[in-house]
Structure formats: structure tokens, C-alpha cells
Design a protein around this motif. Structure first.
Motif, PDB file in Angstrom:
ATOM      1  N   CYS A 269      -9.256  -5.818 -11.931  1.00 50.11           N
ATOM      2  CA  CYS A 269      -9.807  -5.151 -10.751  1.00 50.11           C
ATOM      3  C   CYS A 269      -8.609  -4.621  -9.962  1.00 50.11           C
ATOM      4  CB  CYS A 269     -10.621  -6.133  -9.902  1.00 50.11           C
ATOM      5  SG  CYS A 269     -11.955  -6.950 -10.803  1.00 50.11           S
ATOM      6  N   ILE A 270      -8.559  -3.311  -9.783  1.00 45.78           N
ATOM      7  CA  ILE A 270      -7.355  -2.681  -9.235  1.00 45.78           C
ATOM      8  C   ILE A 270      -7.704  -1.789  -8.058  1.00 45.78           C
ATOM      9  CG2 ILE A 270      -5.431  -1.118  -9.734  1.00 45.78           C
ATOM     10  CD1 ILE A 270      -5.538  -2.015 -12.628  1.00 45.78           C
ATOM     11  N   THR A 271      -6.899  -1.895  -7.011  1.00 44.87           N
ATOM     12  CA  THR A 271      -6.999  -0.964  -5.897  1.00 44.87           C
ATOM     13  C   THR A 271      -5.628  -0.358  -5.652  1.00 44.87           C
ATOM     14  OG1 THR A 271      -7.744  -0.690  -3.612  1.00 44.87           O
ATOM     15  CG2 THR A 271      -6.506  -2.689  -4.109  1.00 44.87           C
ATOM     16  N   PHE A 272      -5.610   0.914  -5.281  1.00 46.39           N
ATOM     17  CA  PHE A 272      -4.359   1.621  -5.021  1.00 46.39           C
ATOM     18  C   PHE A 272      -4.003   1.515  -3.540  1.00 46.39           C
ATOM     19  CE2 PHE A 272      -5.804   3.577  -8.925  1.00 46.39           C
ATOM     20  CZ  PHE A 272      -4.633   3.772  -9.643  1.00 46.39           C
ATOM     21  N   LEU A 273      -2.724   1.350  -3.293  1.00 37.59           N
ATOM     22  CA  LEU A 273      -2.205   1.334  -1.931  1.00 37.59           C
ATOM     23  C   LEU A 273      -0.997   2.257  -1.915  1.00 37.59           C
ATOM     24  CD1 LEU A 273      -3.001  -0.094   0.689  1.00 37.59           C
ATOM     25  CD2 LEU A 273      -1.296  -1.843   0.186  1.00 37.59           C
ATOM     26  N   GLU A 274      -1.279   3.543  -1.846  1.00 40.55           N
ATOM     27  CA  GLU A 274      -0.222   4.542  -1.999  1.00 40.55           C
ATOM     28  C   GLU A 274      -0.431   5.679  -0.995  1.00 40.55           C
ATOM     29  OE1 GLU A 274       0.530   3.895  -6.799  1.00 40.55           O
ATOM     30  OE2 GLU A 274      -0.604   5.626  -6.119  1.00 40.55           O
ATOM     31  N   ASP A 275       0.428   5.721  -0.023  1.00 38.94           N
ATOM     32  CA  ASP A 275       0.426   6.821   0.943  1.00 38.94           C
ATOM     33  C   ASP A 275       1.799   7.485   0.896  1.00 38.94           C
ATOM     34  OD1 ASP A 275      -2.219   6.493   1.866  1.00 38.94           O
ATOM     35  OD2 ASP A 275      -1.594   4.821   3.121  1.00 38.94           O
ATOM     36  N   GLU A 276       2.579   7.305   1.939  1.00 38.73           N
ATOM     37  CA  GLU A 276       3.923   7.888   1.954  1.00 38.73           C
ATOM     38  C   GLU A 276       4.866   7.144   0.997  1.00 38.73           C
ATOM     39  OE1 GLU A 276       1.915   8.474   5.889  1.00 38.73           O
ATOM     40  OE2 GLU A 276       2.320   6.778   4.545  1.00 38.73           O
ATOM     41  N   THR A 277       5.804   7.860   0.436  1.00 39.28           N
ATOM     42  CA  THR A 277       6.797   7.258  -0.446  1.00 39.28           C
ATOM     43  C   THR A 277       7.657   6.270   0.331  1.00 39.28           C
ATOM     44  OG1 THR A 277       6.876   9.233  -1.821  1.00 39.28           O
ATOM     45  CG2 THR A 277       8.740   7.736  -1.983  1.00 39.28           C
ATOM     46  N   ASP A 278       7.900   5.121  -0.288  1.00 37.93           N
ATOM     47  CA  ASP A 278       8.731   4.046   0.276  1.00 37.93           C
ATOM     48  C   ASP A 278       8.106   3.389   1.504  1.00 37.93           C
ATOM     49  OD1 ASP A 278      10.688   4.300  -1.672  1.00 37.93           O
ATOM     50  OD2 ASP A 278      11.806   5.796  -0.530  1.00 37.93           O
ATOM     51  N   ALA A 279       6.819   3.548   1.681  1.00 41.35           N
ATOM     52  CA  ALA A 279       6.137   2.831   2.760  1.00 41.35           C
ATOM     53  C   ALA A 279       6.137   1.333   2.449  1.00 41.35           C
ATOM     54  CB  ALA A 279       4.715   3.343   2.924  1.00 41.35           C
ATOM     55  N   VAL A 280       6.184   0.520   3.485  1.00 40.42           N
ATOM     56  CA  VAL A 280       6.169  -0.932   3.326  1.00 40.42           C
ATOM     57  C   VAL A 280       4.856  -1.468   3.886  1.00 40.42           C
ATOM     58  CG1 VAL A 280       7.297  -3.104   3.897  1.00 40.42           C
ATOM     59  CG2 VAL A 280       8.681  -1.056   3.505  1.00 40.42           C
ATOM     60  N   TYR A 281       4.088  -2.167   3.058  1.00 45.25           N
ATOM     61  CA  TYR A 281       2.809  -2.726   3.468  1.00 45.25           C
ATOM     62  C   TYR A 281       2.997  -4.224   3.700  1.00 45.25           C
ATOM     63  CZ  TYR A 281       1.263   1.686   1.477  1.00 45.25           C
ATOM     64  OH  TYR A 281       1.112   3.022   1.191  1.00 45.25           O
ATOM     65  N   ILE A 282       2.715  -4.659   4.918  1.00 49.06           N
ATOM     66  CA  ILE A 282       2.901  -6.061   5.279  1.00 49.06           C
ATOM     67  C   ILE A 282       1.544  -6.743   5.258  1.00 49.06           C
ATOM     68  CG2 ILE A 282       3.778  -7.649   7.031  1.00 49.06           C
ATOM     69  CD1 ILE A 282       5.543  -5.365   8.037  1.00 49.06           C
ATOM     70  N   GLY A 283       1.355  -7.602   4.272  1.00 48.24           N
ATOM     71  CA  GLY A 283       0.062  -8.224   4.067  1.00 48.24           C
ATOM     72  C   GLY A 283      -0.106  -9.542   4.809  1.00 48.24           C
ATOM     73  N   SER A 284      -1.361  -9.897   5.040  1.00 45.13           N
ATOM     74  CA  SER A 284      -1.702 -11.157   5.687  1.00 45.13           C
ATOM     75  C   SER A 284      -3.170 -11.462   5.399  1.00 45.13           C
ATOM     76  CB  SER A 284      -1.471 -11.075   7.195  1.00 45.13           C
ATOM     77  OG  SER A 284      -2.420 -10.191   7.783  1.00 45.13           O
ATOM     78  N   LYS A 285      -3.653 -12.596   5.917  1.00 44.16           N
ATOM     79  CA  LYS A 285      -5.057 -12.957   5.746  1.00 44.16           C
ATOM     80  C   LYS A 285      -5.944 -12.314   6.807  1.00 44.16           C
ATOM     81  CE  LYS A 285      -3.985 -17.424   3.630  1.00 44.16           C
ATOM     82  NZ  LYS A 285      -4.155 -18.908   3.720  1.00 44.16           N
ATOM     83  N   GLU A 286      -5.334 -11.591   7.707  1.00 42.24           N
ATOM     84  CA  GLU A 286      -6.079 -10.964   8.782  1.00 42.24           C
ATOM     85  C   GLU A 286      -6.916  -9.790   8.266  1.00 42.24           C
ATOM     86  OE1 GLU A 286      -6.122 -12.397  11.678  1.00 42.24           O
ATOM     87  OE2 GLU A 286      -4.654 -13.868  10.945  1.00 42.24           O
ATOM     88  N   HIS A 287      -7.772  -9.273   9.136  1.00 38.57           N
ATOM     89  CA  HIS A 287      -8.647  -8.166   8.759  1.00 38.57           C
ATOM     90  C   HIS A 287      -7.873  -6.865   8.551  1.00 38.57           C
ATOM     91  CE1 HIS A 287     -12.700  -6.530   8.314  1.00 38.57           C
ATOM     92  NE2 HIS A 287     -12.323  -5.477   9.012  1.00 38.57           N
ATOM     93  N   PHE A 288      -6.712  -6.770   9.183  1.00 32.52           N
ATOM     94  CA  PHE A 288      -5.889  -5.568   9.047  1.00 32.52           C
ATOM     95  C   PHE A 288      -4.473  -5.920   8.586  1.00 32.52           C
ATOM     96  CE2 PHE A 288      -9.168  -4.226  12.040  1.00 32.52           C
ATOM     97  CZ  PHE A 288      -9.520  -2.986  11.531  1.00 32.52           C
TER      98      PHE A 288
END
Length: 316
Positions: free
Chosen positions: A187-206
Motif C-alpha cells: 500500500c503506497i502513497t506519494f509524498l512529493e511536492d517541491e524537490t528536497d522538501a523535508v517532511y516532519i512526521g508525527s502521530k498528530e493529525h498534521f
């Protein structure tokens, strides 16, 4: 080239018989490729012909080339012969049309890419129509880069469900894309916007996304991914389908940071993407019965929106 067995809520001929169509697709694809390659290899050279060879020799080359080109097209009689065991006459809907080879194609790699691009509409046709029914896919799917990535970069034995809509307890549930390989379901989802963007994950809703000096919030992608994984796992368990289910967030052009990631999720970003991609591409296992059985279970619980061919033709 992976096979598109389900596209959103459109009717798919793979739903008719998942145990037949994947192998048929491979045969048709290989047959077309061999014909196209043969025609390209026998194409008369441009610009260096010996004038002394005369018009007769040039005419003969042209005639030979045209004969080779005929093998590029799937003939009606050949298709009908292949389909007799299914008791169907789908020749008109299953022709893979390849026009005359562009003169600017100089290498076999360029020829392969040309062929894959021409094959994409054919796959979308199989994923949105049958002999008796037809759906009307949104034109954005023909330009969808993520869909093209799944179909053009993975082996023929990989089965793709792209943004499927499941029908559970009479309620539609949109799912993330599912890649069913001979050994596992992803099961795959893409997380791709701007090049070299950093996505900071957590258990929060956002989550937070940092690009340069800017920081914005985005919906936690794990919410939809977890929902899809639970649906797949539940259907597999109900039918005793012994196939592992993985879930992954894919960011080929960015980075994912998660201090204490939850169990069972794979974050695939610029740092580890090449290794993951190579491991997937190198999977040489043929189609497996459990893989097709798993695909059948998922397809049986998908929503399908379509019209019968007779109705469509009358309205048109």
C-alpha cells in the motif's frame, strides 16, 4: 511494464477473470514489442543510400519494410484465435495500435520508451472497459506521472490498483494505490511536492513540510495509508490469503524525518529510494496463484461505475 488491474471506480476486464488476463497481457505485449523491434531494425537507413543502387533497390527496401511493419499490428484473425478458449470476441477492443515509427528514434532504449508510451492508452483501455461495459476515465489519468511511474518502471508481474474505491458495507471508501507483487502487497502513497522538501512526521493529525525557509502543514498521510492497509489485510485474512501486506510512503525527491516511526511503515525517500527500487525491479518471480487470488479478493470488493455498451452507443 506493470499491469493496471483497477483504476479508481472504473470497470476493468481483469475483474472478469484475474487468472486469465495477466498472462494474456504479457503475451500480447511481447508479441507487439517483437514486431515493433523487427520493423525498426529493418528500417531503411536515411541519408546514406547509394544513388547507384537505383530506384528498384530502394523500392524493394520500402516494400520489405512495409511487410515488416505489418507485424507491428495485432491482426483481427490472430486475436480471435487467441480468444476462442474464452468464448469472447473482443478483437476490436484489444488491438494495440502502434503507428509508424518516428524517424528520430536512434537507439533501442528510445524505441522501448516510445513503445511504453504507446502502450499506456492500451492499458487504460483495459482498465476502463470490457466487451459489454465501459467507464469514462478522467483525462488527467492519461497525464498522471505517478500512474505512469507504476506502469512503466516495474515488471509485468506486478499488478497495480491505482486509487481504487472499495465498497464496504454499502459505503464507498477511497484507498491509496496498491502494488501486488508475486511476494507481497504494497500500500503506497506519494509524498512529493517541491524537490528536497523535508517532511516532519508525527502521530498528530498534521505533519510539517519544510522547503527552504518556509514551513507549512499537511494532512498526515498515514491516516489514509493505514485505512488502506487495514482493508487489504482484512480481506486477505477473511479468505486465508497468505501474503504479507506492507505500507510505504514514497518521496523520491524529498526527505522524511520521523523521530519514533510507528511499527510496520516504511519511509522511502531520496536516501534509500535507489536501494528499494532496485530490489523491487530485480524481483524475477513469475505470477503466483496466491498473488492472483489476493488480487481477486480486492477486486471483488471494489466499487465499479460503468454503462453498458449498448446504452453508451445509443446516447452517443
Amino acid at each position: 511494464m506493470a499491469q493496471l488491474i483497477k483504476l479508481h471506480d472504473y470497470v476493468s476486464r481483469y475483474q472478469q477473470d484475474i487468472f486469465v488476463y495477466p498472462s494474456r497481457y504479457v503475451r500480447l505485449k511481447q508479441k507487439q514489442w517483437q514486431g515493433l523491434k523487427m520493423a525498426w531494425e529493418n528500417e531503411p537507413p536515411s541519408g546514406n543510400e547509394n544513388i547507384l543502387s537505383g530506384m528498384n533497390q530502394a523500392g524493394k527496401k520500402k516494400q520489405d519494410f512495409l511487410q515488416k511493419m505489418k507485424k507491428v499490428f495485432i491482426k483481427r484473425k490472430e486475436l480471435e484465435q487467441e480468444m476462442e478458449d474464452l468464448g469472447k470476441k473482443e478483437s476490436e477492443d484489444e488491438e494495440l495500435e502502434v503507428s509508424e515509427i518516428p524517424s528520430n528514434i536512434q537507439t533501442e532504449i528510445e524505441l522501448k520508451q516510445y513503445y511504453l508510451d504507446r502502450l499506456l492508452p492500451f492499458q487504460l483501455k483495459w482498465a476502463s472497459s470490457t466487451l459489454m461495459e465501459r467507464s469514462f476515465p478522467d483525462q488527467s489519468f492519461f497525464r498522471d506521472g505517478n500512474l505512469r511511474y507504476f506502469l512503466q518502471r516495474f515488471p509485468d508481474t506486478f499488478l497495480v490498483m491505482y486509487k481504487p474505491v472499495f465498497l464496504l458495507r454499502n459505503a464507498p471508501v477511497e484507498g491509496e494505490s496498491i502494488l501486488i507483487t508475486p511476494t507481497a502487497a504494497w500500500c503506497i502513497t506519494f509524498l512529493e511536492d517541491e524537490t528536497d522538501a523535508v517532511y516532519i512526521g508525527s502521530k498528530e493529525h498534521f505533519w510539517n513540510k519544510k522547503t527552504g525557509n518556509q514551513e507549512v502543514k499537511l494532512l498526515n498521510p498515514l491516516l489514509a495509508l493505514d485505512r488502506t492497509e487495514k482493508i487489504v489485510q482484512h480481506l486477505f485474512n477473511d479468505l486465508d490469503i497468505d501474503m504479507p501486506v506492507f505500507k510505504a510512503i514514497l518521496s523520491r525527491n524529498g526527505y522524511i524525518d520521523y523521530s519514533f516511526p510507528p511499527y510496520g511503515i516504511q519511509f522511502i525517500d531520496k536516501r534509500n529510494y535507489p536501494e528499494w527500487f532496485q530490489s523491487m525491479r530485480s524481483l524475477s518471480s513469475p505470477l503466483k496463484h496466491v498473488q492472483l487470488k489476493g488480487a481477486q479478493a480486492l477486486l471483488a470488493h471494489c466499487l465499479t461505475t460503468s454503462v453498458r455498451r449498448a446504452e453508451w452507443r445509443t446516447d452517443g
